[in-house]
Design a protein around this motif. Structure first.
Motif, mmCIF file in Angstrom:
data_model
loop_
_atom_site.group_PDB
_atom_site.id
_atom_site.type_symbol
_atom_site.label_atom_id
_atom_site.label_comp_id
_atom_site.label_asym_id
_atom_site.label_seq_id
_atom_site.Cartn_x
_atom_site.Cartn_y
_atom_site.Cartn_z
ATOM 1 N N GLY A 1 0.821 -1.212 0.000
ATOM 2 C CA GLY A 1 0.000 0.000 0.000
ATOM 3 C C GLY A 1 0.852 1.258 0.000
ATOM 4 N N GLY A 2 2.043 1.155 -0.551
ATOM 5 C CA GLY A 2 3.011 2.260 -0.477
ATOM 6 C C GLY A 2 2.713 3.426 -1.397
ATOM 7 N N THR A 3 1.713 3.297 -2.288
ATOM 8 C CA THR A 3 1.344 4.466 -3.100
ATOM 9 C C THR A 3 0.139 5.203 -2.499
ATOM 10 N N GLY A 4 -0.387 4.687 -1.395
ATOM 11 C CA GLY A 4 -1.538 5.335 -0.754
ATOM 12 C C GLY A 4 -1.130 6.542 0.078
ATOM 13 N N PHE A 5 -2.091 7.072 0.798
ATOM 14 C CA PHE A 5 -1.897 8.324 1.549
ATOM 15 C C PHE A 5 -0.802 8.169 2.612
ATOM 16 N N ILE A 6 -0.995 7.304 3.567
ATOM 17 C CA ILE A 6 0.008 7.169 4.638
ATOM 18 C C ILE A 6 1.235 6.434 4.097
ATOM 19 N N GLY A 7 0.994 5.456 3.217
ATOM 20 C CA GLY A 7 2.095 4.669 2.657
ATOM 21 C C GLY A 7 3.108 5.542 1.929
ATOM 22 N N SER A 8 2.633 6.445 1.078
ATOM 23 C CA SER A 8 3.565 7.242 0.271
ATOM 24 C C SER A 8 4.415 8.155 1.170
ATOM 25 N N HIS A 9 3.798 8.733 2.186
ATOM 26 C CA HIS A 9 4.575 9.592 3.101
ATOM 27 C C HIS A 9 5.597 8.757 3.872
ATOM 28 N N THR A 10 5.246 7.532 4.177
ATOM 29 C CA THR A 10 6.188 6.666 4.911
ATOM 30 C C THR A 10 7.353 6.251 4.017
ATOM 31 N N VAL A 11 7.058 5.983 2.741
ATOM 32 C CA VAL A 11 8.142 5.639 1.807
ATOM 33 C C VAL A 11 9.143 6.793 1.726
ATOM 34 N N VAL A 12 8.638 8.004 1.671
ATOM 35 C CA VAL A 12 9.528 9.178 1.628
ATOM 36 C C VAL A 12 10.427 9.205 2.866
ATOM 37 N N GLU A 13 9.835 9.024 4.035
ATOM 38 C CA GLU A 13 10.635 9.070 5.278
ATOM 39 C C GLU A 13 11.642 7.923 5.327
ATOM 40 N N LEU A 14 11.239 6.743 4.888
ATOM 41 C CA LEU A 14 12.165 5.598 4.890
ATOM 42 C C LEU A 14 13.341 5.879 3.966
ATOM 43 N N GLN A 15 13.043 6.362 2.750
ATOM 44 C CA GLN A 15 14.125 6.627 1.794
ATOM 45 C C GLN A 15 15.026 7.750 2.293
ATOM 46 N N ASN A 16 14.427 8.759 2.920
ATOM 47 C CA ASN A 16 15.244 9.844 3.481
ATOM 48 C C ASN A 16 16.158 9.344 4.597
ATOM 49 N N ASN A 17 15.792 8.207 5.192
ATOM 50 C CA ASN A 17 16.620 7.632 6.257
ATOM 51 C C ASN A 17 17.492 6.484 5.753
ATOM 52 N N GLY A 18 17.635 6.380 4.441
ATOM 53 C CA GLY A 18 18.597 5.431 3.882
ATOM 54 C C GLY A 18 18.074 4.022 3.649
#
Ligand code: GDU
Length: 341
Positions: free
Chosen positions: A9-26
Motif C-alpha cells: 500500500g506504499g502508493t496510498g496516503f500514509i504509505g507514500s509519506h512513509t516511503v519518503v521518510e524511509l528513503q530519506n533515512n537510507g
C-alpha cells in the motif's frame, strides 16, 4: 548495504509519506500495491521529493501465489510495513465480505511468507477504531478494545489478533501494531497527499474541497455532543509525523529494542480537537473562509476520542511535532496543487 523494506500500500496516503521518510533515512523500499485506491504517478512524486524511485510491483495481496512469487524474488527483505487495506467505513457496512477478504487474507498471506521466507519484522497499520467509544479518555494502549462499529473496524481488531497469535506461535517473528488516530495533512512539498476517489467521507478532504469550490458547503455532523462546543472530538495527526513513527518502529524492530515480540502503540498527538475547532484553525492558518452548516449526527460516529501518547513518546522516543495550524495549511496547499493540475 541499505536495508530493504517491503511497504504494502506504499502508493496510498500514509504509505507514500512513509516511503519518503524511509528513503530519506537510507532504507531501500519495495512497494506492492494493486492501485485500487491510488495512482502510479505517486512513484514519480516520491522520486521528485527523495531523488530515489522506489521499486514497485503491482498485484493484489489476496493472491497467495503472487505473494509467494514476490517473496521468492525479493530475498533481501528485512521488514514489512503492511498498509494495504480497504478503509472506507460506510462501504464496509455494504460490502462486508469484500472487507474481510481483502484485509484479512492479505495479512495472512504476508504472515505465511514471513514464516516461510524468514522475514522476521512486521509493522501493522492499526487504528484507534479498535477502542470504539472508550469509557475513559484519553486512551492508553491498555484501554480495553470494544466491539467494532463497522466491518472495517472489525478487520483491524481481527488483524491485531491474527498478528498476536501468529507471533506467539512463531517467536522468531516480531511485530508492532501502530494504532493511528486521524491522519491529515500532506507533505510540505505538496507533491503527495490524500487523493480521495469521488465524494470524500473524511472531514479534511471534504473541507478543503469545499474551500476550493468543488463542494458547496461542509456539513458539520452534530453540535449536540457532550463536548465543550457540542461538535465531535478527534485526535488529528500530521501524516508526516505518523510516517516518522513507522521509521522509528522499524528501527526498534531491526535493532532489537522491542520489549515483547508483539507491541502496540497509540500514534496521535494527545490533543482532542472538535470539528468546529478544525474549521477555526483552518481559517486562521489559511485566511480562507469555510462555508459550513450544522446538520444531524452521522450514524456510527463516536462522540470523542484522543490518545494518551505517553507510551509512544517514552518507549519509541517519538512525538508528533506539527501544530494543527501547520497541518491544516499543508492540507490546503495540497488541495490547491491538485485543483490546479
Ligand atoms: N465530519 C463532519 N463532516 C464531514 C466529515 C466528517 O462533521 O463531512 C466529522 C465526523 O462526524 C467526525 C470528524 O469529522 O466527528 C472526523 O470524521 P472523519 O470521517 O474524518 O474521521 P473518523 O474519525 O470518522 O474516521 C476515522 C478514520 C477511519 C476509521 C474511523 C474509525 O478516518 O478510517 O478508522 O476513524 O472510527
Amino acid at each position: 548495504m541499505s536495508k530493504q523494506i517491503l511497504v504494502t500500500g506504499g502508493t496510498g496516503f500514509i504509505g507514500s509519506h512513509t516511503v519518503v521518510e524511509l528513503q530519506n533515512n537510507g532504507y531501500e523500499v519495495v512497494i506492492v500495491d494493486n492501485l485500487s485506491n491510488s495512482k502510479i504517478e505517486v512513484l514519480e512524486q516520491i522520486e521528485a521529493i527523495t531523488g530515489v524511485r522506489p521499486k514497485f510491483e503491482e498485484f493484489d495481496l489476496t493472491d497467495k501465489q503472487k505473494v509467494n512469487d514476490f517473496f521468492q524474488k525479493y530475498t533481501d527483505l528485512e521488514a514489512i510495513i503492511h498498509f494495504a487495506a480497504s478503509k472506507a467505513v460506510g462501504e464496509s457496512v455494504d460490502k462486508p465480505l469484500m472487507y474481510y477478504n481483502n484485509n484479512l487474507n492479505s495479512l495472512m498471506n504476508i504472515m505465511a511468507c514471513m514464516i516461510d521466507y524468514k522475514v522476521p519484522n512486521l509493522v501493522f497499520s492499526s487504528s484507534c477504531t479498535v477502542y470504539g467509544q472508550p469509557d475513559k479518555l484519553p486512551v492508553t494502549e491498555q484501554t480495553p478494545r470494544k466491539e467494532a462499529e463497522s466491518p472495517y473496524g472489525n478487520t483491524k481488531s481481527i488483524c491485531e489478533d491474527i498478528i498476536r497469535d501468529t507471533l506467539k506461535a512463531y517467536p522468531e517473528l516480531k511485530g508492532i501494531a501502530l494504532r493511528y488516530f486521524n491522519p491529515i495533512g500532506a507533505h510540505e512539498t505538496a507533491k503527495i497527499g490524500e487523493l480521495p476517489l469521488g465524494v470524500p467521507n473524511n472531514l479534511i478532504p471534504f473541507l478543503t474541497q469545499t474551500v476550493a469550490g468543488i463542494r458547496p458547503e461542509l456539513s458539520v455532523f452534530g453540535d449536540d455532543y457532550n463536548t465543550p462546543d457540542g461538535s465531535a472530538i478527534r485526535d488529528y495527526i500530521h501524516v508526516v509525523d505518523l510516517a516518522k513513527a513507522h521509521v522509528v518502529a522499524i528501527e526498534r524492530l531491526l535493532n532489537d529494542k522491542n520489549k515483547a515480540n508483539c507491541e502496540y502503540f497509540n500514534v496521535g498527538t494527545g490533543n482532542g480537537v472538535s470539528v468546529l475547532e478544525i474549521i477555526e484553525s483552518f481559517e486562521r492558518a489559511t485566511g480562507e473562509k469555510v462555508p459550513h452548516k450544522i446538520v444531524a449526527r452521522r450514524a456510527g460516529d463516536i462522540e470523542q476520542i484522543y490518545a494518551d501518547t505517553t507510551y509512544a513518546n517514552e518507549e519509541l522516543g517519538w512525538k508528533a511535532q506539527s501544530s494543527l495550524d501547520e497541518t491544516l495549511l499543508s492540507a490546503w496547499k495540497w488541495q490547491k496543487n491538485i485543483s490546479e493540475s
